[in-house]
Motif scaffolding. Structure first.
Motif, PDB file in Angstrom:
ATOM      1  N   LYS A   1     -26.416  83.510-116.994  1.00  0.00           N
ATOM      2  CA  LYS A   1     -24.957  83.256-116.991  1.00  0.00           C
ATOM      3  C   LYS A   1     -24.599  82.049-116.123  1.00  0.00           C
ATOM      4  CE  LYS A   1     -22.902  87.728-118.070  1.00  0.00           C
ATOM      5  NZ  LYS A   1     -22.498  89.030-117.528  1.00  0.00           N
ATOM      6  N   GLU A   2     -25.211  81.984-114.934  1.00  0.00           N
ATOM      7  CA  GLU A   2     -24.873  80.897-113.997  1.00  0.00           C
ATOM      8  C   GLU A   2     -25.282  79.532-114.537  1.00  0.00           C
ATOM      9  OE1 GLU A   2     -25.138  83.318-109.731  1.00  0.00           O
ATOM     10  OE2 GLU A   2     -26.828  82.081-110.382  1.00  0.00           O
ATOM     11  N   ILE A   3     -26.512  79.429-115.043  1.00  0.00           N
ATOM     12  CA  ILE A   3     -26.961  78.113-115.515  1.00  0.00           C
ATOM     13  C   ILE A   3     -26.256  77.749-116.818  1.00  0.00           C
ATOM     14  CG2 ILE A   3     -29.019  78.813-116.854  1.00  0.00           C
ATOM     15  CD1 ILE A   3     -30.434  76.374-115.464  1.00  0.00           C
ATOM     16  N   GLY A   4     -25.988  78.756-117.670  1.00  0.00           N
ATOM     17  CA  GLY A   4     -25.257  78.491-118.914  1.00  0.00           C
ATOM     18  C   GLY A   4     -23.854  77.970-118.641  1.00  0.00           C
ATOM     19  N   ALA A   5     -23.157  78.612-117.690  1.00  0.00           N
ATOM     20  CA  ALA A   5     -21.783  78.179-117.342  1.00  0.00           C
ATOM     21  C   ALA A   5     -21.791  76.770-116.754  1.00  0.00           C
ATOM     22  CB  ALA A   5     -21.167  79.171-116.355  1.00  0.00           C
ATOM     23  N   ALA A   6     -22.768  76.495-115.881  1.00  0.00           N
ATOM     24  CA  ALA A   6     -22.833  75.163-115.256  1.00  0.00           C
ATOM     25  C   ALA A   6     -23.109  74.083-116.295  1.00  0.00           C
ATOM     26  CB  ALA A   6     -23.925  75.147-114.190  1.00  0.00           C
ATOM     27  N   PHE A   7     -24.009  74.374-117.236  1.00  0.00           N
ATOM     28  CA  PHE A   7     -24.367  73.372-118.242  1.00  0.00           C
ATOM     29  C   PHE A   7     -23.278  73.213-119.307  1.00  0.00           C
ATOM     30  CE2 PHE A   7     -29.293  73.262-117.689  1.00  0.00           C
ATOM     31  CZ  PHE A   7     -29.121  72.558-116.511  1.00  0.00           C
ATOM     32  N   GLU A   8     -22.444  74.238-119.503  1.00  0.00           N
ATOM     33  CA  GLU A   8     -21.296  74.069-120.400  1.00  0.00           C
ATOM     34  C   GLU A   8     -20.178  73.288-119.708  1.00  0.00           C
ATOM     35  OE1 GLU A   8     -19.705  77.282-122.658  1.00  0.00           O
ATOM     36  OE2 GLU A   8     -21.675  78.189-123.018  1.00  0.00           O
ATOM     37  N   ASP A   9     -20.152  73.359-118.371  1.00  0.00           N
ATOM     38  CA  ASP A   9     -19.072  72.717-117.623  1.00  0.00           C
ATOM     39  C   ASP A   9     -19.459  71.293-117.224  1.00  0.00           C
ATOM     40  OD1 ASP A   9     -16.743  72.303-116.174  1.00  0.00           O
ATOM     41  OD2 ASP A   9     -17.612  73.160-114.347  1.00  0.00           O
ATOM     42  N   ILE A  10     -20.249  71.135-116.166  1.00  0.00           N
ATOM     43  CA  ILE A  10     -20.533  69.780-115.653  1.00  0.00           C
ATOM     44  C   ILE A  10     -21.896  69.261-116.090  1.00  0.00           C
ATOM     45  CG2 ILE A  10     -21.512  70.460-113.413  1.00  0.00           C
ATOM     46  CD1 ILE A  10     -19.565  68.114-112.303  1.00  0.00           C
ATOM     47  N   GLY A  11     -22.760  70.135-116.654  1.00  0.00           N
ATOM     48  CA  GLY A  11     -24.038  69.657-117.183  1.00  0.00           C
ATOM     49  C   GLY A  11     -25.131  69.466-116.151  1.00  0.00           C
ATOM     50  N   PHE A  12     -24.869  69.859-114.894  1.00  0.00           N
ATOM     51  CA  PHE A  12     -25.840  69.701-113.803  1.00  0.00           C
ATOM     52  C   PHE A  12     -25.921  70.994-113.004  1.00  0.00           C
ATOM     53  CE2 PHE A  12     -25.718  65.244-114.576  1.00  0.00           C
ATOM     54  CZ  PHE A  12     -26.706  64.630-113.811  1.00  0.00           C
ATOM     55  N   VAL A  13     -27.113  71.323-112.481  1.00  0.00           N
ATOM     56  CA  VAL A  13     -27.270  72.364-111.455  1.00  0.00           C
ATOM     57  C   VAL A  13     -28.290  71.889-110.422  1.00  0.00           C
ATOM     58  CG1 VAL A  13     -26.734  74.389-112.880  1.00  0.00           C
ATOM     59  CG2 VAL A  13     -29.102  73.628-112.673  1.00  0.00           C
ATOM     60  N   ALA A  14     -28.167  72.431-109.207  1.00  0.00           N
ATOM     61  CA  ALA A  14     -29.203  72.272-108.187  1.00  0.00           C
ATOM     62  C   ALA A  14     -30.027  73.560-108.194  1.00  0.00           C
ATOM     63  CB  ALA A  14     -28.566  72.045-106.811  1.00  0.00           C
ATOM     64  N   LEU A  15     -31.342  73.443-108.425  1.00  0.00           N
ATOM     65  CA  LEU A  15     -32.189  74.614-108.645  1.00  0.00           C
ATOM     66  C   LEU A  15     -33.221  74.775-107.530  1.00  0.00           C
ATOM     67  CD1 LEU A  15     -33.510  76.224-111.696  1.00  0.00           C
ATOM     68  CD2 LEU A  15     -35.317  75.146-110.368  1.00  0.00           C
ATOM     69  N   SER A  16     -33.230  75.961-106.916  1.00  0.00           N
ATOM     70  CA  SER A  16     -34.303  76.327-105.982  1.00  0.00           C
ATOM     71  C   SER A  16     -35.231  77.318-106.685  1.00  0.00           C
ATOM     72  CB  SER A  16     -33.722  76.929-104.699  1.00  0.00           C
ATOM     73  OG  SER A  16     -32.913  78.044-105.007  1.00  0.00           O
ATOM     74  N   GLY A  17     -36.309  77.713-106.001  1.00  0.00           N
ATOM     75  CA  GLY A  17     -37.236  78.684-106.590  1.00  0.00           C
ATOM     76  C   GLY A  17     -38.150  78.104-107.652  1.00  0.00           C
ATOM     77  N   HIS A  18     -38.327  76.773-107.648  1.00  0.00           N
ATOM     78  CA  HIS A  18     -39.197  76.109-108.637  1.00  0.00           C
ATOM     79  C   HIS A  18     -40.663  76.244-108.214  1.00  0.00           C
ATOM     80  CE1 HIS A  18     -39.350  73.005-105.582  1.00  0.00           C
ATOM     81  NE2 HIS A  18     -38.027  73.006-105.562  1.00  0.00           N
ATOM     82  N   PHE A  19     -41.551  75.597-108.967  1.00  0.00           N
ATOM     83  CA  PHE A  19     -42.992  75.789-108.766  1.00  0.00           C
ATOM     84  C   PHE A  19     -43.664  74.674-107.966  1.00  0.00           C
ATOM     85  CE2 PHE A  19     -41.936  78.262-112.573  1.00  0.00           C
ATOM     86  CZ  PHE A  19     -42.420  79.507-112.175  1.00  0.00           C
ATOM     87  N   LEU A  20     -42.881  73.775-107.369  1.00  0.00           N
ATOM     88  CA  LEU A  20     -43.453  72.710-106.545  1.00  0.00           C
ATOM     89  C   LEU A  20     -43.610  73.204-105.109  1.00  0.00           C
ATOM     90  CD1 LEU A  20     -41.259  69.655-107.593  1.00  0.00           C
ATOM     91  CD2 LEU A  20     -43.619  70.048-108.253  1.00  0.00           C
ATOM     92  N   SER A  21     -44.800  73.073-104.537  1.00  0.00           N
ATOM     93  CA  SER A  21     -44.978  73.419-103.122  1.00  0.00           C
ATOM     94  C   SER A  21     -44.528  72.240-102.252  1.00  0.00           C
ATOM     95  CB  SER A  21     -46.443  73.728-102.831  1.00  0.00           C
ATOM     96  OG  SER A  21     -47.226  72.546-102.947  1.00  0.00           O
ATOM     97  N   ASP A  22     -44.177  72.538-100.995  1.00  0.00           N
ATOM     98  CA  ASP A  22     -43.794  71.471-100.057  1.00  0.00           C
ATOM     99  C   ASP A  22     -44.931  70.467 -99.896  1.00  0.00           C
ATOM    100  OD1 ASP A  22     -41.410  72.775 -99.703  1.00  0.00           O
ATOM    101  OD2 ASP A  22     -41.932  73.655 -97.756  1.00  0.00           O
ATOM    102  N   GLU A  23     -46.163  70.986 -99.858  1.00  0.00           N
ATOM    103  CA  GLU A  23     -47.322  70.109 -99.661  1.00  0.00           C
ATOM    104  C   GLU A  23     -47.484  69.147-100.833  1.00  0.00           C
ATOM    105  OE1 GLU A  23     -52.140  70.480 -98.767  1.00  0.00           O
ATOM    106  OE2 GLU A  23     -51.071  72.157 -99.690  1.00  0.00           O
TER     107      GLU A  23
END
Length: 316
Positions: free
Chosen positions: A25-47
């Motif tokens: 719901k959150e990403i769908g609403a954001a992409f219908e509105d402004i087309g951008f989101v800031a996403l955490s919890g991705h698969f890139l490690s800090d290292e």
């Protein structure tokens, strides 16, 4: 603060149906509105992120004649190095104030696609550059797969609708260097206002001011992510497919204030492309009386070719 909504991919992959539905719901609403989101919890490690920045800084610091060896003629800049000012936004004559590198797909079990895509280019001077680039590519591709699964559910499609189209897709990882500005730019900015071509873009390095997004009222809004976040936006291919239900938003990278002209900026977008034969025909469930079909049928490959000509990367 940035006006861009934040979402956490851990909600989607948690195994908890309520958290998964919340993310959709959150990403769908954001992409219908402004087309951008800031996403955490991705698969890139800090290292991995640290290693990638270290390697790309080493590359862009190489002497110009060394970098120029890796600019491959005749492939529209799809792999290797593209030198300063070569690319411009659609409708602009001035080249953007940037140089960049392209890592492309690492094809598995598909000799036809392996023949279709140009080979990745190995930087002989930097033994870790290509390995770190490949690992980053794979982790961003994995992140994008789950984001697209959420968007498939939002569009009332099978969750895995995009999976076969993005496997071995024509995706690009593009480390960009915006060098220090040494004189008043003539009508040029670091990246002129544009929409992205692809399905979705995952952007590393949107932690400082520079990236701006155009809202519905035509105002430019700063898009700033936390250090642990990726900025993700809808590309034109996904906008076409969804008959503009999901918005591909115009964005730009502006020049810094004069006191920061002496600084470099690094930014690393991952452009998630499908395979060339994916149809971008508007989805039937996104067409109704209020939203008539807005686009002609076309494949992803034909659309990409059209756009690369407009950007000046392929000559007619």
């Amino acid at each position: 603060m940035s006006a861009i909504p934040s979402v956490d991919l851990k909600d989607f992959v948690s195994g908890d149906p309520k958290r998964k539905e919340k993310f959709v719901k959150e990403i769908g609403a954001a992409f219908e509105d402004i087309g951008f989101v800031a996403l955490s919890g991705h698969f890139l490690s800090d290292e991995l992120v640290e290693n990638l920045y270290a390697e790309i800084k080493k590359f862009f610091n190489l002497p110009q004649e060394v970098k120029d060896k890796y600019e491959i003629e005749g492939i529209g800049g799809q792999r290797g190095y593209t030198s300063f000012g070569k690319e411009h936004a659609k409708g602009k004559k001035e080249g953007d104030l940037k140089e960049f590198w392209h890592f492309g797909q690492y094809v598995e079990d598909n000799p036809e696609l392996e023949a279709e895509y140009p080979d990745n280019v190995t930087v002989k001077e930097l033994p870790d550059f290509n390995n770190v680039g490949k690992e980053t590519y794979k982790m961003l591709e994995k992140t994008a797969k789950y984001v697209l699964r959420a968007l498939a559910l939002h569009l009332d499609l099978e969750e895995t609708y995009f999976d076969d189209y993005i496997k071995n897709g024509n995706s690009i990882l593009r480390p960009i260097h915006y060098p220090p500005i040494t004189e008043e730019p003539k009508n040029a900015v670091r990246a002129a206002a544009h929409g992205d071509i692809n399905l979705i873009t995952l952007l590393m390095g949107a932690h400082g001011k520079g990236l701006q997004v155009k809202d519905h009222e035509g105002n430019w809004v700063d898009a700033i992510a936390r250090p642990d976040q990726l900025m993700i936006n809808v590309g034109d291919m996904l906008s076409r497919l969804s008959n503009n239900k999901l918005k591909s938003t115009i964005h730009q990278v502006v020049n810094p204030p004069k006191e920061l002209w002496g600084t470099s900026r690094y930014s690393i977008p991952f452009f998630m492309h499908p395979v060339s034969d994916m149809p971008l025909n508007c989805l039937e469930n996104c067409i109704d009386d209020e939203h008539p079909k807005a686009f002609e049928d076309i494949t992803a490959g034909a659309y990409l070719h059209e756009r690369l000509i407009e950007l000046g990367l392929i000559k007619k």
